[in-house]
Scaffold this motif. Sequence first.
Motif, mmCIF file in Angstrom:
data_model
loop_
_atom_site.group_PDB
_atom_site.id
_atom_site.type_symbol
_atom_site.label_atom_id
_atom_site.label_comp_id
_atom_site.label_asym_id
_atom_site.label_seq_id
_atom_site.Cartn_x
_atom_site.Cartn_y
_atom_site.Cartn_z
ATOM 1 N N GLU A 1 0.832 -1.214 0.000
ATOM 2 C CA GLU A 1 0.000 0.000 0.000
ATOM 3 C C GLU A 1 0.865 1.262 0.000
ATOM 4 N N GLY A 2 2.146 1.087 0.294
ATOM 5 C CA GLY A 2 3.081 2.218 0.230
ATOM 6 C C GLY A 2 3.880 2.196 -1.052
ATOM 7 N N GLY A 3 3.493 1.312 -1.968
ATOM 8 C CA GLY A 3 4.169 1.250 -3.265
ATOM 9 C C GLY A 3 5.379 0.327 -3.277
ATOM 10 N N PHE A 4 5.544 -0.485 -2.234
ATOM 11 C CA PHE A 4 6.689 -1.410 -2.175
ATOM 12 C C PHE A 4 6.220 -2.796 -2.581
ATOM 13 N N SER A 5 6.569 -3.223 -3.795
ATOM 14 C CA SER A 5 6.188 -4.569 -4.207
ATOM 15 C C SER A 5 6.974 -5.588 -3.380
ATOM 16 N N LEU A 6 6.266 -6.591 -2.878
ATOM 17 C CA LEU A 6 6.939 -7.611 -2.053
ATOM 18 C C LEU A 6 7.263 -8.864 -2.861
ATOM 19 N N GLU A 7 6.979 -8.791 -4.148
ATOM 20 C CA GLU A 7 7.083 -9.979 -5.002
ATOM 21 C C GLU A 7 8.436 -10.681 -4.918
ATOM 22 N N LYS A 8 9.511 -9.901 -4.940
ATOM 23 C CA LYS A 8 10.833 -10.549 -4.979
ATOM 24 C C LYS A 8 11.322 -11.020 -3.607
ATOM 25 N N TYR A 9 10.585 -10.692 -2.549
ATOM 26 C CA TYR A 9 11.034 -11.044 -1.200
ATOM 27 C C TYR A 9 10.408 -12.371 -0.763
ATOM 28 N N THR A 10 10.981 -13.462 -1.272
ATOM 29 C CA THR A 10 10.415 -14.792 -1.030
ATOM 30 C C THR A 10 10.367 -15.142 0.460
ATOM 31 N N ALA A 11 11.459 -14.861 1.146
ATOM 32 C CA ALA A 11 11.521 -15.241 2.572
ATOM 33 C C ALA A 11 10.561 -14.378 3.395
ATOM 34 N N ILE A 12 10.424 -13.121 3.035
ATOM 35 C CA ILE A 12 9.465 -12.257 3.754
ATOM 36 C C ILE A 12 8.049 -12.781 3.540
ATOM 37 N N ASN A 13 7.723 -13.163 2.328
ATOM 38 C CA ASN A 13 6.369 -13.684 2.062
ATOM 39 C C ASN A 13 6.085 -14.949 2.867
ATOM 40 N N ALA A 14 7.084 -15.827 2.949
ATOM 41 C CA ALA A 14 6.896 -17.066 3.725
ATOM 42 C C ALA A 14 6.699 -16.723 5.207
ATOM 43 N N TRP A 15 7.466 -15.741 5.683
ATOM 44 C CA TRP A 15 7.360 -15.295 7.099
ATOM 45 C C TRP A 15 5.983 -14.680 7.382
ATOM 46 N N LEU A 16 5.497 -13.870 6.461
ATOM 47 C CA LEU A 16 4.159 -13.271 6.647
ATOM 48 C C LEU A 16 3.110 -14.380 6.772
ATOM 49 N N ASN A 17 3.219 -15.389 5.898
ATOM 50 C CA ASN A 17 2.266 -16.512 5.944
ATOM 51 C C ASN A 17 2.367 -17.269 7.256
ATOM 52 N N ARG A 18 3.614 -17.444 7.707
ATOM 53 C CA ARG A 18 3.844 -18.168 8.966
ATOM 54 C C ARG A 18 3.168 -17.424 10.126
ATOM 55 N N ILE A 19 3.337 -16.122 10.163
ATOM 56 C CA ILE A 19 2.737 -15.328 11.245
ATOM 57 C C ILE A 19 1.209 -15.411 11.174
ATOM 58 N N GLU A 20 0.682 -15.349 9.967
ATOM 59 C CA GLU A 20 -0.789 -15.344 9.820
ATOM 60 C C GLU A 20 -1.426 -16.679 10.199
ATOM 61 N N LYS A 21 -0.589 -17.701 10.317
ATOM 62 C CA LYS A 21 -1.111 -19.021 10.718
ATOM 63 C C LYS A 21 -0.970 -19.266 12.223
ATOM 64 N N LEU A 22 -0.360 -18.344 12.944
ATOM 65 C CA LEU A 22 -0.158 -18.558 14.385
ATOM 66 C C LEU A 22 -1.507 -18.554 15.117
ATOM 67 N N PRO A 23 -1.660 -19.412 16.139
ATOM 68 C CA PRO A 23 -2.931 -19.430 16.878
ATOM 69 C C PRO A 23 -3.182 -18.063 17.530
ATOM 70 N N GLY A 24 -4.391 -17.548 17.362
ATOM 71 C CA GLY A 24 -4.731 -16.266 17.956
ATOM 72 C C GLY A 24 -4.564 -15.084 17.005
ATOM 73 N N TYR A 25 -3.948 -15.351 15.844
ATOM 74 C CA TYR A 25 -3.758 -14.254 14.874
ATOM 75 C C TYR A 25 -5.111 -13.744 14.396
ATOM 76 N N ILE A 26 -5.287 -12.438 14.394
ATOM 77 C CA ILE A 26 -6.494 -11.884 13.755
ATOM 78 C C ILE A 26 -6.055 -10.890 12.689
ATOM 79 N N ALA A 27 -6.750 -10.947 11.565
ATOM 80 C CA ALA A 27 -6.401 -10.069 10.439
ATOM 81 C C ALA A 27 -6.783 -8.631 10.767
ATOM 82 N N GLN A 28 -6.141 -7.708 10.071
ATOM 83 C CA GLN A 28 -6.415 -6.277 10.229
ATOM 84 C C GLN A 28 -7.905 -5.999 10.023
ATOM 85 N N GLN A 29 -8.459 -5.126 10.866
ATOM 86 C CA GLN A 29 -9.888 -4.865 10.753
ATOM 87 C C GLN A 29 -10.152 -3.542 10.067
#
Length: 180
Positions: free
Chosen positions: A152-180
Amino acid sequence: MSLIGLEHEWVHVDILNQETHSEAFKAMNPNAKIPVLKVSDENYLWESNAILNFLAEGTSWLPDSDLERARVLQWQFFEQYSHEPYIAVARFIRKYLGLPDDRLDEYRSKQTGGHKALSVMELQLTETDYLCGNLPSIADISLYAYTHVAEEGGFSLEKYTAINAWLNRIEKLPGYIAQQ
Ligand SMILES: N[C@@H](CCC(=O)N[C@@H](CS)C(=O)NCC(=O)O)C(=O)O
């Protein structure tokens, strides 16, 4: 707070409507910024990373050893000085102000620093699942916040493979709630 199962009440404050500049708000945080944690009627805590450290004490989100705790702080200081001033500010100018002409140069000037911060994170996350090793800590919370909305700030995350995997890992943690 939901990740550690702590009951709380979320109070929305509209910063675009200057709600942080009311006298009532400034009595809680004289710096007139969110977030603020009300700990008790007499005690308010501001600065996101101070709040995270307070809440995480005694949980697995804040390690015990001196070096590991300093490592958490290392990433939290990095977030404040090398990540947020680029990624969060560019996002604010683009998403909330609608990229006005008079802030276009400033917006563009944020891109290099933002990508540098993302590259530093990418390097660490190719080595470990989380920023401070193979367990999640509040360093991950600090940096998840604006990284997961960096596009949303204009930074494409496409090339950051490890960051994308980390984001997914965090979103799967028990208790995680998505932005409201
Ligand atoms: N270093 C602070 C930054 C807080 C901050 O910049 N908050 C912004 C929103 S993300 C704000 O309240 N802006 C309203 C204003 O400055 O009027 C933290 O991490 O908590």
